[in-house]
Write a protein that holds these residues in place. Structure first.
Motif, PDB file in Angstrom:
ATOM      1  N   ILE A  75       0.830  -1.206   0.000  1.00  0.00           N
ATOM      2  CA  ILE A  75       0.000   0.000   0.000  1.00  0.00           C
ATOM      3  C   ILE A  75       0.863   1.254   0.000  1.00  0.00           C
ATOM      4  CG2 ILE A  75      -1.645   1.328   1.397  1.00  0.00           C
ATOM      5  CD1 ILE A  75      -2.768  -1.425   2.319  1.00  0.00           C
ATOM      6  N   VAL A  76       0.501   2.213  -0.844  1.00  0.00           N
ATOM      7  CA  VAL A  76       1.156   3.518  -0.907  1.00  0.00           C
ATOM      8  C   VAL A  76       0.119   4.592  -0.587  1.00  0.00           C
ATOM      9  CG1 VAL A  76       2.300   5.202  -2.401  1.00  0.00           C
ATOM     10  CG2 VAL A  76       2.855   2.759  -2.608  1.00  0.00           C
ATOM     11  N   ILE A  77       0.467   5.466   0.358  1.00  0.00           N
ATOM     12  CA  ILE A  77      -0.395   6.581   0.753  1.00  0.00           C
ATOM     13  C   ILE A  77       0.285   7.882   0.353  1.00  0.00           C
ATOM     14  CG2 ILE A  77      -1.509   7.772   2.670  1.00  0.00           C
ATOM     15  CD1 ILE A  77      -2.715   5.062   2.321  1.00  0.00           C
ATOM     16  N   ASN A  78      -0.359   8.672  -0.504  1.00  0.00           N
ATOM     17  CA  ASN A  78       0.182   9.966  -0.925  1.00  0.00           C
ATOM     18  C   ASN A  78      -0.340  11.077  -0.037  1.00  0.00           C
ATOM     19  OD1 ASN A  78       1.489   8.731  -3.139  1.00  0.00           O
ATOM     20  ND2 ASN A  78      -0.390   8.861  -4.344  1.00  0.00           N
ATOM     21  N   LYS A  79       0.506  12.060   0.258  1.00  0.00           N
ATOM     22  CA  LYS A  79       0.098  13.152   1.144  1.00  0.00           C
ATOM     23  C   LYS A  79       0.717  14.464   0.680  1.00  0.00           C
ATOM     24  CE  LYS A  79       3.773  12.234   4.558  1.00  0.00           C
ATOM     25  NZ  LYS A  79       4.386  13.539   4.862  1.00  0.00           N
ATOM     26  N   THR A  80       0.109  15.559   1.106  1.00  0.00           N
ATOM     27  CA  THR A  80       0.651  16.891   0.802  1.00  0.00           C
ATOM     28  C   THR A  80       0.669  17.744   2.058  1.00  0.00           C
ATOM     29  OG1 THR A  80      -1.546  17.632   0.122  1.00  0.00           O
ATOM     30  CG2 THR A  80      -0.071  16.854  -1.610  1.00  0.00           C
ATOM     31  N   ALA A  81       0.976  17.083   3.185  1.00  0.00           N
ATOM     32  CA  ALA A  81       1.105  17.770   4.467  1.00  0.00           C
ATOM     33  C   ALA A  81       2.035  16.940   5.334  1.00  0.00           C
ATOM     34  CB  ALA A  81      -0.257  17.931   5.141  1.00  0.00           C
ATOM     35  N   SER A  82       2.469  17.508   6.448  1.00  0.00           N
ATOM     36  CA  SER A  82       3.372  16.783   7.329  1.00  0.00           C
ATOM     37  C   SER A  82       2.693  15.575   7.949  1.00  0.00           C
ATOM     38  CB  SER A  82       3.882  17.720   8.434  1.00  0.00           C
ATOM     39  OG  SER A  82       4.697  17.014   9.353  1.00  0.00           O
ATOM     40  N   GLY A  83       1.462  15.745   8.418  1.00  0.00           N
ATOM     41  CA  GLY A  83       0.780  14.687   9.147  1.00  0.00           C
ATOM     42  C   GLY A  83       0.020  13.745   8.238  1.00  0.00           C
ATOM     43  N   VAL A  84       0.486  12.511   8.123  1.00  0.00           N
ATOM     44  CA  VAL A  84      -0.169  11.558   7.231  1.00  0.00           C
ATOM     45  C   VAL A  84      -1.548  11.156   7.744  1.00  0.00           C
ATOM     46  CG1 VAL A  84       0.898   9.512   8.290  1.00  0.00           C
ATOM     47  CG2 VAL A  84       0.174   9.448   5.889  1.00  0.00           C
ATOM     48  N   PHE A  85      -1.752  11.174   9.055  1.00  0.00           N
ATOM     49  CA  PHE A  85      -3.059  10.784   9.581  1.00  0.00           C
ATOM     50  C   PHE A  85      -4.100  11.878   9.374  1.00  0.00           C
ATOM     51  CE2 PHE A  85      -0.562   7.588  11.787  1.00  0.00           C
ATOM     52  CZ  PHE A  85      -1.394   6.486  11.734  1.00  0.00           C
ATOM     53  N   THR A  86      -3.705  13.130   9.505  1.00  0.00           N
ATOM     54  CA  THR A  86      -4.664  14.219   9.353  1.00  0.00           C
ATOM     55  C   THR A  86      -4.944  14.550   7.892  1.00  0.00           C
ATOM     56  OG1 THR A  86      -2.890  15.857   9.549  1.00  0.00           O
ATOM     57  CG2 THR A  86      -4.068  15.270  11.565  1.00  0.00           C
TER      58      THR A  86
ATOM     59  N   TYR B 150      11.544  13.227   7.850  1.00  0.00           N
ATOM     60  CA  TYR B 150      12.548  13.561   8.837  1.00  0.00           C
ATOM     61  C   TYR B 150      12.055  13.129  10.208  1.00  0.00           C
ATOM     62  CZ  TYR B 150      14.578  17.048   5.506  1.00  0.00           C
ATOM     63  OH  TYR B 150      15.147  17.688   4.444  1.00  0.00           O
ATOM     64  N   SER B 151      12.973  12.700  11.052  1.00  0.00           N
ATOM     65  CA  SER B 151      12.595  12.210  12.378  1.00  0.00           C
ATOM     66  C   SER B 151      11.765  13.227  13.148  1.00  0.00           C
ATOM     67  CB  SER B 151      13.856  11.881  13.192  1.00  0.00           C
ATOM     68  OG  SER B 151      14.696  10.993  12.499  1.00  0.00           O
ATOM     69  N   ASN B 152      12.188  14.482  13.113  1.00  0.00           N
ATOM     70  CA  ASN B 152      11.563  15.522  13.942  1.00  0.00           C
ATOM     71  C   ASN B 152      10.357  16.176  13.279  1.00  0.00           C
ATOM     72  OD1 ASN B 152      13.553  16.648  12.108  1.00  0.00           O
ATOM     73  ND2 ASN B 152      13.110  18.623  13.043  1.00  0.00           N
ATOM     74  N   GLU B 153      10.032  15.782  12.060  1.00  0.00           N
ATOM     75  CA  GLU B 153       8.909  16.398  11.368  1.00  0.00           C
ATOM     76  C   GLU B 153       7.847  15.346  11.020  1.00  0.00           C
ATOM     77  OE1 GLU B 153      10.228  19.000   8.229  1.00  0.00           O
ATOM     78  OE2 GLU B 153      11.733  19.939   9.491  1.00  0.00           O
ATOM     79  N   CYS B 154       7.848  14.845   9.812  1.00  0.00           N
ATOM     80  CA  CYS B 154       6.779  13.932   9.391  1.00  0.00           C
ATOM     81  C   CYS B 154       6.744  12.649  10.212  1.00  0.00           C
ATOM     82  CB  CYS B 154       6.928  13.609   7.913  1.00  0.00           C
ATOM     83  SG  CYS B 154       6.696  15.058   6.845  1.00  0.00           S
ATOM     84  N   VAL B 155       7.904  12.149  10.616  1.00  0.00           N
ATOM     85  CA  VAL B 155       7.945  10.909  11.401  1.00  0.00           C
ATOM     86  C   VAL B 155       7.330  11.129  12.784  1.00  0.00           C
ATOM     87  CG1 VAL B 155       9.460   9.211  12.496  1.00  0.00           C
ATOM     88  CG2 VAL B 155       9.914   9.959  10.155  1.00  0.00           C
ATOM     89  N   SER B 156       7.777  12.164  13.485  1.00  0.00           N
ATOM     90  CA  SER B 156       7.255  12.387  14.832  1.00  0.00           C
ATOM     91  C   SER B 156       5.787  12.801  14.812  1.00  0.00           C
ATOM     92  CB  SER B 156       8.089  13.432  15.575  1.00  0.00           C
ATOM     93  OG  SER B 156       8.046  14.686  14.938  1.00  0.00           O
ATOM     94  N   THR B 157       5.365  13.532  13.784  1.00  0.00           N
ATOM     95  CA  THR B 157       3.950  13.890  13.665  1.00  0.00           C
ATOM     96  C   THR B 157       3.093  12.640  13.512  1.00  0.00           C
ATOM     97  OG1 THR B 157       4.498  16.013  12.646  1.00  0.00           O
ATOM     98  CG2 THR B 157       2.258  15.211  12.344  1.00  0.00           C
ATOM     99  N   ALA B 158       3.533  11.716  12.667  1.00  0.00           N
ATOM    100  CA  ALA B 158       2.794  10.463  12.483  1.00  0.00           C
ATOM    101  C   ALA B 158       2.721   9.674  13.785  1.00  0.00           C
ATOM    102  CB  ALA B 158       3.458   9.627  11.392  1.00  0.00           C
ATOM    103  N   ILE B 159       3.801   9.655  14.527  1.00  0.00           N
ATOM    104  CA  ILE B 159       3.831   8.887  15.774  1.00  0.00           C
ATOM    105  C   ILE B 159       2.896   9.489  16.812  1.00  0.00           C
ATOM    106  CG2 ILE B 159       5.302   8.326  17.762  1.00  0.00           C
ATOM    107  CD1 ILE B 159       7.578   7.923  15.710  1.00  0.00           C
ATOM    108  N   ARG B 160       2.934  10.785  16.979  1.00  0.00           N
ATOM    109  CA  ARG B 160       2.035  11.428  17.945  1.00  0.00           C
ATOM    110  C   ARG B 160       0.575  11.169  17.579  1.00  0.00           C
ATOM    111  NH1 ARG B 160       4.283  15.948  20.951  1.00  0.00           N
ATOM    112  NH2 ARG B 160       6.508  16.227  20.506  1.00  0.00           N
ATOM    113  N   ASP B 161       0.243  11.346  16.319  1.00  0.00           N
ATOM    114  CA  ASP B 161      -1.141  11.144  15.888  1.00  0.00           C
ATOM    115  C   ASP B 161      -1.558   9.688  16.052  1.00  0.00           C
ATOM    116  OD1 ASP B 161      -1.394  13.808  15.262  1.00  0.00           O
ATOM    117  OD2 ASP B 161      -1.029  13.550  13.112  1.00  0.00           O
ATOM    118  N   ALA B 162      -0.670   8.764  15.687  1.00  0.00           N
ATOM    119  CA  ALA B 162      -0.991   7.340  15.821  1.00  0.00           C
ATOM    120  C   ALA B 162      -1.227   6.978  17.283  1.00  0.00           C
ATOM    121  CB  ALA B 162       0.138   6.494  15.237  1.00  0.00           C
ATOM    122  N   CYS B 163      -0.400   7.504  18.155  1.00  0.00           N
ATOM    123  CA  CYS B 163      -0.566   7.249  19.585  1.00  0.00           C
ATOM    124  C   CYS B 163      -1.904   7.787  20.073  1.00  0.00           C
ATOM    125  CB  CYS B 163       0.586   7.879  20.358  1.00  0.00           C
ATOM    126  SG  CYS B 163       0.499   7.654  22.153  1.00  0.00           S
ATOM    127  N   ASP B 164      -2.247   9.007  19.688  1.00  0.00           N
ATOM    128  CA  ASP B 164      -3.525   9.599  20.098  1.00  0.00           C
ATOM    129  C   ASP B 164      -4.712   8.800  19.581  1.00  0.00           C
ATOM    130  OD1 ASP B 164      -2.336  11.623  21.518  1.00  0.00           O
ATOM    131  OD2 ASP B 164      -2.608  13.155  19.965  1.00  0.00           O
TER     132      ASP B 164
END
Length: 242
Positions: A143-154, A176-190
């Motif tokens: 599966i490939v998910i395309n996005k045009t923002a930092s947060g893949v979940f939002t 980047y660890s501190n941008e798209c990666v960490s945003t995805a992790i925070r959202d996934a956790c929430d």
């Protein structure tokens, strides 16, 4: 002059987070029942290849040469080989490997989020910038998910897809660890997913930002593990299932 008090990793909720999000048995069950997936974030020519996309003009990239050298040395010598090893491990157990990338719906990028428009980030469909790096590119029916923002979940339907797949645990890698990666992790956790961040399979542009991200994520939003630890854990999937 007297200095103020020194606080060493003070977190009044640390134990609660560890018990409910980090060491929870549901995470082990997620692996055993094949409800864990690997999430690979933005490993594409736009932001992870020398001479392309953000780094097409090294001088105008906004990063000094030493930061670029650090980033690409880490990517090429550590992160990408580790991501590939993890992908192969997940694939060998028929666990989902899911890929996200920055790519617009339109050639001119008019559908991009405001943040990407302000930054001038654009990977058009069919462009080299939208291509995944070959060593970690999707295979077969992944599966490939395309996005045009930092947060893949939002910004995408990723949560909907994961729920349909019955995925409850995510192993996250990418840039980047501190941008798209960490945003995805925070959202996934929430959203209630059990998240593992692979510290030697993600990268950003300075060692300080990398360390700060690991410290912020660890034991609050995600477990932080090495590639070797993650491979050892997923190798027990069939054993756990029994």
């Amino acid at each position: 002059m007297a200095s103020g008090p020194v606080y060493d990793n003070v977190d009044p909720l640390r134990e609660q987070y560890r018990e409910t999000l980090i060491t929870n048995r549901a995470l082990t069950r997620a692996l055993g029942t094949h409800h864990a997936a690997m999430l690979c974030i933005d490993l594409q020519y736009l932001d992870a290849a020398r001479g392309w996309g953000v780094f097409a003009d090294a001088e105008r990239s906004g990063l000094p040469p030493e930061a670029q050298d650090y980033y690409f040395d880490r990517l090429e010598n550590t992160v990408l080989p580790n991501v590939r090893r993890l992908q192969d491990g997940f694939r060998s157990l028929s666990l989902e490997v899911i890929h996200t990338r920055i790519q617009s719906l339109t050639q001119d990028g008019r559908d991009r989020g405001p943040g990407h428009k302000r930054l001038g980030l654009h990977a058009a469909p069919g462009s080299k910038e939208a291509d995944f790096l070959e060593i970690v590119a999707p295979r077969d029916d992944e599966i490939v998910i395309n996005k045009t923002a930092s947060g893949v979940f939002t910004a995408t339907n990723l949560e909907y897809v994961l729920r349909n797949l019955n995925v409850t645990a995510l192993f996250v890698v990418g840039v980047y660890s501190n941008e798209c990666v960490s945003t995805a992790i925070r959202d996934a956790c929430d959203l209630g997913f059990y998240v593992t961040l692979i510290e030697d399979a993600c990268a950003t542009v300075t060692p300080e930002l990398q360390r700060a991200t690991m410290l912020t994520m660890k034991d609050r939003y995600a477990r932080v593990m090495s590639t070797e630890q993650a491979l050892a854990e997923i190798s027990k999937v069939e054993e756990i299932a029994e």
